[in-house]
Design a protein around this motif. Structure first.
Motif, short mmCIF file in Angstrom:
data_model
loop_
_atom_site.label_atom_id
_atom_site.label_comp_id
_atom_site.label_asym_id
_atom_site.label_seq_id
_atom_site.Cartn_x
_atom_site.Cartn_y
_atom_site.Cartn_z
N LYS A 34 -33.47 -18.49 32.17
CA LYS A 34 -34.61 -17.58 32.07
C LYS A 34 -34.21 -16.15 32.42
O LYS A 34 -34.57 -15.21 31.70
CB LYS A 34 -35.72 -18.07 33.01
CG LYS A 34 -36.95 -17.18 33.05
CD LYS A 34 -38.00 -17.75 33.99
CE LYS A 34 -39.22 -16.84 34.10
NZ LYS A 34 -40.25 -17.42 35.01
N ILE A 35 -33.48 -15.99 33.51
CA ILE A 35 -33.07 -14.66 33.96
C ILE A 35 -32.18 -13.98 32.91
O ILE A 35 -32.38 -12.82 32.56
CB ILE A 35 -32.34 -14.75 35.30
CG1 ILE A 35 -33.32 -15.20 36.40
CG2 ILE A 35 -31.68 -13.44 35.67
CD1 ILE A 35 -32.66 -15.56 37.71
N ALA A 36 -31.19 -14.72 32.43
CA ALA A 36 -30.24 -14.15 31.48
C ALA A 36 -30.89 -13.85 30.13
O ALA A 36 -30.72 -12.76 29.57
CB ALA A 36 -29.05 -15.09 31.30
N LEU A 37 -31.64 -14.80 29.60
CA LEU A 37 -32.22 -14.62 28.27
C LEU A 37 -33.29 -13.53 28.25
O LEU A 37 -33.43 -12.82 27.26
CB LEU A 37 -32.80 -15.94 27.77
CG LEU A 37 -31.78 -16.94 27.25
CD1 LEU A 37 -32.44 -18.27 26.96
CD2 LEU A 37 -31.09 -16.41 25.99
N ARG A 38 -34.03 -13.39 29.34
CA ARG A 38 -35.04 -12.32 29.38
C ARG A 38 -34.37 -10.96 29.17
O ARG A 38 -34.89 -10.11 28.43
CB ARG A 38 -35.77 -12.35 30.72
CG ARG A 38 -36.73 -11.19 30.96
CD ARG A 38 -37.86 -11.18 29.95
NE ARG A 38 -38.79 -10.08 30.20
CZ ARG A 38 -38.61 -8.82 29.79
NH1 ARG A 38 -37.51 -8.51 29.11
NH2 ARG A 38 -39.50 -7.89 30.03
N MET A 64 -22.82 -20.69 41.11
CA MET A 64 -22.05 -19.89 40.17
C MET A 64 -22.90 -19.51 38.95
O MET A 64 -22.83 -18.37 38.45
CB MET A 64 -20.81 -20.67 39.71
CG MET A 64 -19.85 -19.85 38.87
SD MET A 64 -18.45 -20.82 38.30
CE MET A 64 -17.78 -21.35 39.87
N LYS A 65 -23.72 -20.44 38.46
CA LYS A 65 -24.59 -20.14 37.32
C LYS A 65 -25.59 -19.03 37.69
O LYS A 65 -25.90 -18.17 36.86
CB LYS A 65 -25.32 -21.39 36.87
CG LYS A 65 -24.45 -22.36 36.09
CD LYS A 65 -25.28 -23.40 35.37
CE LYS A 65 -24.45 -24.23 34.42
NZ LYS A 65 -25.27 -25.06 33.52
N ALA A 66 -26.09 -19.07 38.92
CA ALA A 66 -27.03 -18.04 39.36
C ALA A 66 -26.34 -16.67 39.44
O ALA A 66 -26.91 -15.65 39.04
CB ALA A 66 -27.62 -18.41 40.72
N GLN A 67 -25.10 -16.66 39.93
CA GLN A 67 -24.35 -15.41 40.01
C GLN A 67 -24.05 -14.87 38.61
O GLN A 67 -24.12 -13.66 38.37
CB GLN A 67 -23.05 -15.64 40.78
CG GLN A 67 -23.26 -15.96 42.24
CD GLN A 67 -22.03 -16.57 42.89
OE1 GLN A 67 -21.15 -17.11 42.22
NE2 GLN A 67 -21.96 -16.49 44.22
N LEU A 68 -23.73 -15.76 37.69
CA LEU A 68 -23.44 -15.35 36.33
C LEU A 68 -24.70 -14.82 35.65
O LEU A 68 -24.65 -13.81 34.93
CB LEU A 68 -22.86 -16.53 35.55
CG LEU A 68 -22.42 -16.29 34.11
CD1 LEU A 68 -21.51 -15.08 34.02
CD2 LEU A 68 -21.72 -17.53 33.56
#
Length: 222
Positions: free
Chosen positions: A38-42, A186-190
């Motif tokens: 959600k964070i990345a795609l937004r 790691m996914k959250a950091q990325l």
């Protein structure tokens, strides 16, 4: 007396539906598997499309997480029947993601036009959103935080496995601690890195899925 409703929000109010704040004005909801997606795609979608950026800002388009791909059918049913929203799913191209869509499709909840998978022609089997990022974009992050080098690792370059499995093998080969908690961290950091610089995040040869997703969402919000 009877009169035409002026908005989906008015219909929900008449029916007594109380959506969460981020769904109050939503007419189309993009469903993704996790908060990191959600964070990345937004950020990526908002940068690449002025139409989608405006739809996000107005609340007409919203992103909701499934907290696991297996919740897809339940969430789509809830949004369509109770919240009166249309849905589109963006899922990992793995056993869980594909199986969840097939179940939703059998139940008549989603069509082929209402889903995109994180897939690219050079990714041979399973893949996920992180596979669409350029390794050069986040290589320094992994080195600086974990002191693991991915650039020259044959295991990381083995595109027959999805990103989570490849990064797991790299860490284990390097003798580093590894578990599901580290993976999610790691996914959250990325995702945070992508949100800060979405213009440089995507792999140049794996943009097709995102471009297709953008075109589909633009046509639906119009």
């Amino acid at each position: 007396k009877a009169k035409p409703a002026s908005s989906i929000e008015e219909i929900r109010e008449i029916l007594g539906v109380l959506p969460s704040d981020n769904l109050r004005h939503a007419e189309l909801v993009l469903l993704v598997e996790g908060e990191e997606d959600k964070i990345a795609l937004r950020s990526i979608l908002g940068l690449c499309s002025t139409t989608l950026a405006a739809s996000f800002d107005s609340g007409k388009l919203a992103i909701e997480t499934l907290n696991g791909g297996t919740n897809l059918s339940y969430k789509v049913g809830l949004l369509k029947d109770a919240m009166l929203c249309q849905c589109h799913a963006f899922l990992d191209s793995d056993k869980v993601g594909i199986g969840s869509f097939e179940k939703a499709h059998r139940l008549g909840l989603l069509t082929e036009a209402e889903v995109n998978f994180a897939k690219s022609l050079d990714l041979k089997k399973e893949s996920e959103l992180e596979d669409l990022y350029d390794p050069g974009f986040y290589r320094d992050l992994i080195w600086n935080v974990y002191k693991v080098e991915i650039n020259n690792s044959p295991k990381f370059k083995n595109l027959s496995k999805k990103w989570s499995d490849r990064i797991s093998e790299v860490f284990i080969q390097a003798g580093k601690p590894w578990n599901d908690g580290i993976l999610m961290q790691m996914k959250a950091q990325l995702a945070a890195l992508v949100a800060a610089d979405p213009g440089h995040a995507l792999h140049s040869h794996r943009r097709g899925t995102i471009e297709s997703l953008i075109a589909t969402l633009e046509s639906r919000v119009r």
